[in-house]
Design an enzyme around this catalytic site. Sequence first.
Site, PDB file in Angstrom:
ATOM      1  N   TYR A 108      -1.477  -0.719  10.740  1.00  0.00           N
ATOM      2  CA  TYR A 108      -1.686  -1.038   9.318  1.00  0.00           C
ATOM      3  C   TYR A 108      -0.459  -0.602   8.515  1.00  0.00           C
ATOM      4  O   TYR A 108       0.073  -1.371   7.704  1.00  0.00           O
ATOM      5  CB  TYR A 108      -2.946  -0.342   8.795  1.00  0.00           C
ATOM      6  CG  TYR A 108      -3.226  -0.607   7.325  1.00  0.00           C
ATOM      7  CD1 TYR A 108      -3.605  -1.872   6.881  1.00  0.00           C
ATOM      8  CD2 TYR A 108      -3.097   0.409   6.371  1.00  0.00           C
ATOM      9  CE1 TYR A 108      -3.855  -2.119   5.526  1.00  0.00           C
ATOM     10  CE2 TYR A 108      -3.348   0.173   5.024  1.00  0.00           C
ATOM     11  CZ  TYR A 108      -3.725  -1.097   4.604  1.00  0.00           C
ATOM     12  OH  TYR A 108      -3.971  -1.336   3.270  1.00  0.00           O
TER      13      TYR A 108
ATOM     14  N   SER B 114       0.872  -1.182   0.000  1.00  0.00           N
ATOM     15  CA  SER B 114       0.000   0.000   0.000  1.00  0.00           C
ATOM     16  C   SER B 114       0.908   1.231   0.000  1.00  0.00           C
ATOM     17  O   SER B 114       2.094   1.136   0.332  1.00  0.00           O
ATOM     18  CB  SER B 114      -0.830  -0.013   1.283  1.00  0.00           C
ATOM     19  OG  SER B 114      -1.451   1.239   1.494  1.00  0.00           O
TER      20      SER B 114
HETATM   21  P1  NDP Z   1     -11.459  -6.070   0.267  1.00  0.00           P
HETATM   22  O1  NDP Z   1     -11.945  -5.956   1.664  1.00  0.00           O
HETATM   23  O2  NDP Z   1     -12.440  -5.915  -0.849  1.00  0.00           O
HETATM   24  O3  NDP Z   1     -10.713  -7.445   0.056  1.00  0.00           O
HETATM   25  C1  NDP Z   1      -9.926  -8.041   1.057  1.00  0.00           C
HETATM   26  C2  NDP Z   1      -9.771  -9.510   0.722  1.00  0.00           C
HETATM   27  O4  NDP Z   1      -8.919 -10.097   1.702  1.00  0.00           O
HETATM   28  C3  NDP Z   1     -11.099 -10.241   0.754  1.00  0.00           C
HETATM   29  O5  NDP Z   1     -11.159 -11.123  -0.332  1.00  0.00           O
HETATM   30  C4  NDP Z   1     -11.048 -11.013   2.060  1.00  0.00           C
HETATM   31  O6  NDP Z   1     -11.746 -12.250   1.910  1.00  0.00           O
HETATM   32  C5  NDP Z   1      -9.547 -11.278   2.193  1.00  0.00           C
HETATM   33  N1  NDP Z   1      -9.160 -11.557   3.560  1.00  0.00           N
HETATM   34  C6  NDP Z   1      -9.192 -10.731   4.644  1.00  0.00           C
HETATM   35  N2  NDP Z   1      -8.765 -11.397   5.734  1.00  0.00           N
HETATM   36  C7  NDP Z   1      -8.446 -12.658   5.334  1.00  0.00           C
HETATM   37  C8  NDP Z   1      -7.978 -13.804   5.993  1.00  0.00           C
HETATM   38  N3  NDP Z   1      -7.719 -13.834   7.316  1.00  0.00           N
HETATM   39  N4  NDP Z   1      -7.761 -14.927   5.260  1.00  0.00           N
HETATM   40  C9  NDP Z   1      -8.020 -14.937   3.933  1.00  0.00           C
HETATM   41  N5  NDP Z   1      -8.480 -13.884   3.250  1.00  0.00           N
HETATM   42  C10 NDP Z   1      -8.695 -12.763   3.951  1.00  0.00           C
HETATM   43  O7  NDP Z   1     -10.292  -4.989   0.145  1.00  0.00           O
HETATM   44  P2  NDP Z   1      -9.206  -4.684  -1.006  1.00  0.00           P
HETATM   45  O8  NDP Z   1      -9.514  -5.441  -2.229  1.00  0.00           O
HETATM   46  O9  NDP Z   1      -9.093  -3.237  -1.063  1.00  0.00           O
HETATM   47  O10 NDP Z   1      -7.886  -5.255  -0.325  1.00  0.00           O
HETATM   48  C11 NDP Z   1      -6.960  -6.110  -0.961  1.00  0.00           C
HETATM   49  C12 NDP Z   1      -5.549  -5.733  -0.548  1.00  0.00           C
HETATM   50  O11 NDP Z   1      -5.243  -4.443  -1.080  1.00  0.00           O
HETATM   51  C13 NDP Z   1      -5.317  -5.632   0.955  1.00  0.00           C
HETATM   52  O12 NDP Z   1      -4.081  -6.231   1.281  1.00  0.00           O
HETATM   53  C14 NDP Z   1      -5.267  -4.127   1.204  1.00  0.00           C
HETATM   54  O13 NDP Z   1      -4.509  -3.807   2.336  1.00  0.00           O
HETATM   55  C15 NDP Z   1      -4.623  -3.663  -0.083  1.00  0.00           C
HETATM   56  N6  NDP Z   1      -4.800  -2.249  -0.396  1.00  0.00           N
HETATM   57  C16 NDP Z   1      -6.059  -1.733  -0.616  1.00  0.00           C
HETATM   58  C17 NDP Z   1      -6.214  -0.390  -0.879  1.00  0.00           C
HETATM   59  C18 NDP Z   1      -7.541   0.229  -1.078  1.00  0.00           C
HETATM   60  O14 NDP Z   1      -7.620   1.494  -1.097  1.00  0.00           O
HETATM   61  N7  NDP Z   1      -8.615  -0.522  -1.243  1.00  0.00           N
HETATM   62  C19 NDP Z   1      -5.046   0.514  -0.969  1.00  0.00           C
HETATM   63  C20 NDP Z   1      -3.788  -0.136  -0.740  1.00  0.00           C
HETATM   64  C21 NDP Z   1      -3.676  -1.469  -0.482  1.00  0.00           C
HETATM   65  P3  NDP Z   1     -12.632 -12.988   3.030  1.00  0.00           P
HETATM   66  O15 NDP Z   1     -13.212 -11.935   3.918  1.00  0.00           O
HETATM   67  O16 NDP Z   1     -13.640 -13.735   2.225  1.00  0.00           O
HETATM   68  O17 NDP Z   1     -11.666 -13.894   3.727  1.00  0.00           O
END
Ligand code: NDP
Length: 256
Positions: free
Chosen positions: A156, A143
């Site tokens: 974070y 990020s």
């Molecule tokens: P979402 O919340 O849409 O997606 C997060 C994903 O992570 C979901 O598919 C969720 O699936 C999965 N997840 C969370 N915890 C677990 C776990 N313990 N085990 C397995 N899967 C897990 O958010 P984003 O798509 O935005 O996030 C994706 C990545 O991008 C993250 O690492 C985030 O930090 C990073 N990011 C996002 C930004 C943004 O502005 N959106 C900016 C910078 C980085 P489920 O709950 O089904 O397990």
Amino acid sequence: MNEQRDNVWHGVAIITGASSGIGEAIVKKLAPSATGLVIAARRMERLTSLAKSLGNHVIPVECDVQKKDDVERVIQTAIDRFGRVDTLVNNAGIAPMASMLRGRIEDWENTIDTNVKGVLYGISSVLPHMLKQKTGRIITISSEAGRRVFPGSAVYCASKHAVRVIGEGLQFDLSARSQKDGNDIKVSTILPGYVLTDLPESVTFEPARDEFRKNMQSVDGPMMGSDIADCIQFILNAPQHVEIGEMIVRPVKQNM
Ligand code: NDP
């Protein structure tokens, strides 16, 4: 094998956090040219319907990245079904923000266990196979918070700094080995600014969740998951001798 035909990547990839947002967009982008995809997350019903919409070569696996055995099972599924693993995208993550003064220790633990240990489990599970193959791509979604510190999100930011540094260190270790065995395993880290997703829903402290959502939605011309998926394709399509170490991407009009 990670290979390009007509400038399009082909191979076997694993994507964590595939049930929504960026991960789901990556799956949709890679599916048409993939030999096989293993998609992982906790919400199995979302994974199953995504896989169904894309074809039999997309395999959903229930996985909590906080659990090493779960992550190992995901990698083993790729080996059992497709005989190899070319690309791992460490994408799963949460962002339970709140001022440190609130002492939300459970949030801190969840953040480190998901965003840092989850990535380490991915790396530890996939590396033996890639070293044997002498080829592979490991891409981690860090990020902008992996380069800067924002108020109210110290843990974070720490987790995203950690995975950026882990990627850089892994790259050094692999290139030292590459000089001996000729492997072309590449490591890349993507550092996105705001991407319009459900990420604010992972914030357990309500006032911080509302602020995060408001900030994310206030960006004029926001990035979408598909923009990050395009970055993944760009990385995978780089010439064999070129490794893209870090890629910072943000919406043009993001001013925070
Ligand atoms: P979402 O919340 O849409 O997606 C997060 C994903 O992570 C979901 O598919 C969720 O699936 C999965 N997840 C969370 N915890 C677990 C776990 N313990 N085990 C397995 N899967 C897990 O958010 P984003 O798509 O935005 O996030 C994706 C990545 O991008 C993250 O690492 C985030 O930090 C990073 N990011 C996002 C930004 C943004 O502005 N959106 C900016 C910078 C980085 P489920 O709950 O089904 O397990």
